[in-house]
Write an enzyme that holds these catalytic residues in place. Sequence first.
Site, PDB file in Angstrom:
ATOM      1  N   HIS A 116       0.822  -1.219   0.000  1.00  0.00           N
ATOM      2  CA  HIS A 116       0.000   0.000   0.000  1.00  0.00           C
ATOM      3  C   HIS A 116       0.858   1.272   0.000  1.00  0.00           C
ATOM      4  O   HIS A 116       0.613   2.203  -0.755  1.00  0.00           O
ATOM      5  CB  HIS A 116      -0.899   0.009   1.236  1.00  0.00           C
ATOM      6  CG  HIS A 116      -1.723  -1.234   1.365  1.00  0.00           C
ATOM      7  ND1 HIS A 116      -2.840  -1.452   0.597  1.00  0.00           N
ATOM      8  CD2 HIS A 116      -1.584  -2.330   2.148  1.00  0.00           C
ATOM      9  CE1 HIS A 116      -3.368  -2.627   0.911  1.00  0.00           C
ATOM     10  NE2 HIS A 116      -2.618  -3.181   1.846  1.00  0.00           N
ATOM     11  N   ASP A 117       1.869   1.269   0.885  1.00  0.00           N
ATOM     12  CA  ASP A 117       2.615   2.513   1.086  1.00  0.00           C
ATOM     13  C   ASP A 117       3.521   2.844  -0.099  1.00  0.00           C
ATOM     14  O   ASP A 117       3.811   4.018  -0.353  1.00  0.00           O
ATOM     15  CB  ASP A 117       3.433   2.411   2.374  1.00  0.00           C
ATOM     16  CG  ASP A 117       2.520   2.180   3.574  1.00  0.00           C
ATOM     17  OD1 ASP A 117       1.312   2.461   3.463  1.00  0.00           O
ATOM     18  OD2 ASP A 117       3.015   1.703   4.613  1.00  0.00           O
TER      19      ASP A 117
END
Length: 307
Positions: free
Chosen positions: A238-239
């Site tokens: 995600h990051d």
Amino acid sequence: MAKKIILDVDPGIDDAVALCLALEDPALDVLAVTATGGTVSPEQATINVQAIVEQLDPPRLPRLGCASPDQMLRTDGRHLFGADGLCGAHFAVAKRHHQHSSVKVICDEVRAAPGDVTIIATGPLTNIAAALQQQPDLASLIGHLIIIGGTLSGPGNVTAAAEFNIYCDAEAARAVFQSQTTKTLVPFDLTSRVVLNFDLLEKLPGEDSPRGELLRKILPGAFRMYRQNLGVEGIHLHDAVAVIAAIEPELFTTERMYGDVETEGTLTHGVTVFDRRRLPENRPNMDVAVDLDTAAVTQRIVRRLVE
Ligand code: RIB
Ligand code: CA
């Protein structure tokens, strides 16, 4: 000119990968990496930030900020990535006797380049909210805030309804959402579209490069944990998607919206709510990513990791 960046992270495998991407990209000038608890305790997050940055040994060392040991969080992510948040990678770090708080580092760096600094927040928003509370004019001095978290239309990942980063400190998230900062939210529904497959492991650089060594220590465990705990054949990073959003925003479609956070609900604590009515009650307070070029974003992440 390279974009000035602060990464506020709760490492965490995907935060570590985001740091790999950001610290090595010539398009970004990473001024600081600040720790927040979330995936792990504030103390462990501070250690992990130091360990990851030291392991990557970037040409220009960013300032590091430590998470407040008093940070109150509703949960953590140790069930997914182990007690150290990095699948037991065991990086040695020298004990630092004096380190500035993440909040101070954020305030200092934003003030040193008013309007020019992009903050990428890939953990709970405690530090950003505290910085804005201590120095309310900071909201207009932050160039851009990119937030990973929340969901546009669910489901959540920590409860049926809520996403982890927002749920951990929903009050902080609410304060940041309501602040005057220029911000973009990249919600979990979108970041979940990016899936990295096992063949990534075969393409990683060798252990003789700092990035190769780091990724080879953390990624096999991440694939294992995703399979064992979530039944997913592949991993989400995600990051890392946030870093691509900072470098290549044209790969994302955004809409202006008014967003808020539920801080009281029993079943809905930490849920992000967007007013998408024809006539919303409030003026839009953020850009929300509603679509992304999944293939291109995935390819950009892989390319940067393996090259
Ligand atoms: O919900 C996903 C987010 O929670 C990611 O930022 C992950 O690192 C955790 O912080
Ligand atoms: Ca994170």
